[in-house]
Design an enzyme around this catalytic site. Structure first.
Site, short mmCIF file in Angstrom:
data_model
loop_
_atom_site.label_atom_id
_atom_site.label_comp_id
_atom_site.label_asym_id
_atom_site.label_seq_id
_atom_site.Cartn_x
_atom_site.Cartn_y
_atom_site.Cartn_z
N THR A 17 0.83 -1.21 0.00
CA THR A 17 0.00 0.00 0.00
C THR A 17 0.86 1.26 0.00
O THR A 17 0.46 2.29 -0.53
CB THR A 17 -0.93 -0.03 1.23
N TYR A 28 -8.20 1.22 -3.73
CA TYR A 28 -6.88 1.55 -4.29
C TYR A 28 -6.22 0.27 -4.79
O TYR A 28 -6.67 -0.84 -4.49
CB TYR A 28 -6.00 2.24 -3.23
N SER A 61 1.46 -7.35 -0.44
CA SER A 61 2.18 -8.41 0.29
C SER A 61 1.31 -9.63 0.53
O SER A 61 1.80 -10.65 1.02
CB SER A 61 2.79 -7.88 1.59
N THR A 94 1.75 -4.25 4.35
CA THR A 94 1.63 -4.53 5.79
C THR A 94 1.07 -5.92 6.08
O THR A 94 1.29 -6.45 7.17
CB THR A 94 0.72 -3.49 6.47
N ASP A 95 0.35 -6.50 5.11
CA ASP A 95 -0.38 -7.74 5.41
C ASP A 95 0.52 -8.87 5.88
O ASP A 95 0.13 -9.65 6.75
CB ASP A 95 -1.17 -8.20 4.17
N LYS A 167 0.99 -7.55 13.14
CA LYS A 167 -0.02 -6.62 12.66
C LYS A 167 -1.26 -6.84 13.50
O LYS A 167 -1.82 -7.93 13.52
CB LYS A 167 -0.32 -6.85 11.17
N GLU A 287 -3.24 -29.11 28.78
CA GLU A 287 -4.25 -30.18 28.70
C GLU A 287 -3.88 -31.25 27.69
O GLU A 287 -4.37 -32.37 27.76
CB GLU A 287 -5.60 -29.57 28.31
N1 ASP Z 1 -2.63 -5.56 0.99
C1 ASP Z 1 -1.62 -4.57 1.27
C2 ASP Z 1 -0.28 -5.25 1.33
O1 ASP Z 1 0.00 -5.93 2.27
C3 ASP Z 1 -1.94 -3.85 2.52
C4 ASP Z 1 -0.91 -2.86 2.97
O2 ASP Z 1 0.18 -2.74 2.45
O3 ASP Z 1 -1.21 -2.13 3.95
O4 ASP Z 1 0.48 -5.10 0.46
#
Ligand code: ASP
Length: 330
Positions: A17, A28, A61, A94-95, A167, A287
């Site tokens: 992103t 986007y 990602s 970020t993913d 995350k 357990e």
């Molecule tokens: N789907 C995006 C990625 O991981 C989300 C992001 O970058 O925040 O590339």
């Protein structure tokens, strides 16, 4: 940050992103902008740092792959071997950033920091967070490493160790946290303030598997109330090398599911019990009787980390006891 002056930073861009642009459908598209254009938004072009940029991949990602991990790790190893670099930044979606950070932290021996960053808003959004995140990541990478270099995540004004970062938010700009620890530090503008007493642990390192196709096949099974053993059996029928259970609480699952996993373990499939909880340890003495059922307990590793660790461990180790030792170490 005066200590950063004149230092040489390599930025490896992979998409995400942070490199995204708003699209006609109202959302986007990620991975649209090259790394050099991202750097131009950071205000770091005054020549006080020497910054080179390379595009390693152009993916959101969610499409990060073992092949890209392999390429990224080899590029970083080559930069370390060649010298002339004082720090590396990886711009990343970020993913799956925490998975890439954990993987890199386990296969790289670093004389300097490798800092991952990204953004929750695309580059052309009014509230784009990419420019400040990337700026802070570059400044962090330019800091001399005291001792061995670390793989770090700089995001939302915080600095996290690869070993702890997760995350934790799908939409907030502060999308990452270290729930089992604390951030290693925070940024106030361009300045880093390290958290007193917090240091990243020194982790066991693994050789990079020869090629991405040769890595062991390991998947994750996410447990829930009423989980059906038919689903577990269908996964086990794939014949993969190992499975990580993202279990209930202390790595638990409905009895029929555990029985199916124990059958697979008896036939040589490595089964690692981790937890779907945000924090805490999965212990052998809970357990579930790991000894009787042939399971490995993940200790403090979450399911995403356990999957990567099991893949790396299985590249050089076989057998439950040998694999358990990898999860019992730091
Ligand atoms: N789907 C995006 C990625 O991981 C989300 C992001 O970058 O925040 O590339």
């Amino acid at each position: 940050m005066p200590e950063a002056m004149g230092r040489r930073i390599l930025v490896l861009a992979t998409g995400g992103t942070i490199a995204g642009c708003q699209a006609a459908h109202g959302g986007y598209l990620s991975a649209q902008i090259a790394g050099q254009a991202l750097l131009a938004q950071t205000g770091l072009g005054d020549g006080s740092l020497h910054i080179d940029v390379e595009d390693i991949a152009h993916v959101g990602s969610q499409d990060m792959s073992q092949e890209i991990w392999h390429r990224l790790a080899l590029r970083i190893e080559a930069a370390v071997a060649a010298g002339g670099v004082d720090g590396i930044v990886v711009s990343h979606g970020t993913d799956t950033m925490e998975e890439t950070a954990f993987f890199l932290s386990r296969v790289l021996q670093l004389p300097f920091h490798v800092v991952l960053t990204g953004a929750m808003r695309p580059a052309d959004a009014a509230d784009a967070d990419g420019p400040v995140n990337l700026r802070q990541a570059v400044l962090l990478a330019a800091q001399p490493a005291a001792g061995a270099g670390q793989v770090l995540v700089a995001f939302g004004g915080e600095i996290h160790a690869a070993q702890w970062v997760k995350k934790i938010a799908a939409s907030s700009l502060r999308a990452f946290a270290s729930p089992d620890a604390a951030p290693l530090g925070v940024f106030l503008g361009d300045e880093v303030y390290w958290t007193p007493g917090m240091t990243a642990p020194v982790a066991r390192r693994y050789g990079l598997p020869a090629s991405a196709e040769q890595w062991p096949k390991v998947g994750i099974l996410y447990a829930y109330a009423g989980m059906d053993s038919a689903q577990v059996k269908a996964c086990l029928a794939l014949g993969w090398d190992g499975w990580v259970l993202a279990g209930l609480g202390n790595g638990n699952a409905p009895h029929a599911c555990l029985a199916a996993l124990a059958d697979a373990a008896a036939q040589g499939t490595l089964i690692v019990r981790s937890s779907r909880c945000l924090t805490g340890w999965v212990t052998a003495a809970g357990e579930v009787d790991d000894q009787a059922m042939g399971f490995v307990s993940a200790g403090r590793y979450d399911a995403l980390q356990a999957r990567i660790l099991l893949m790396l461990a299985l590249s050089g180790t076989r057998g439950r006891h040998a694999v358990q030792a990898h999860f019992s170490a730091v």
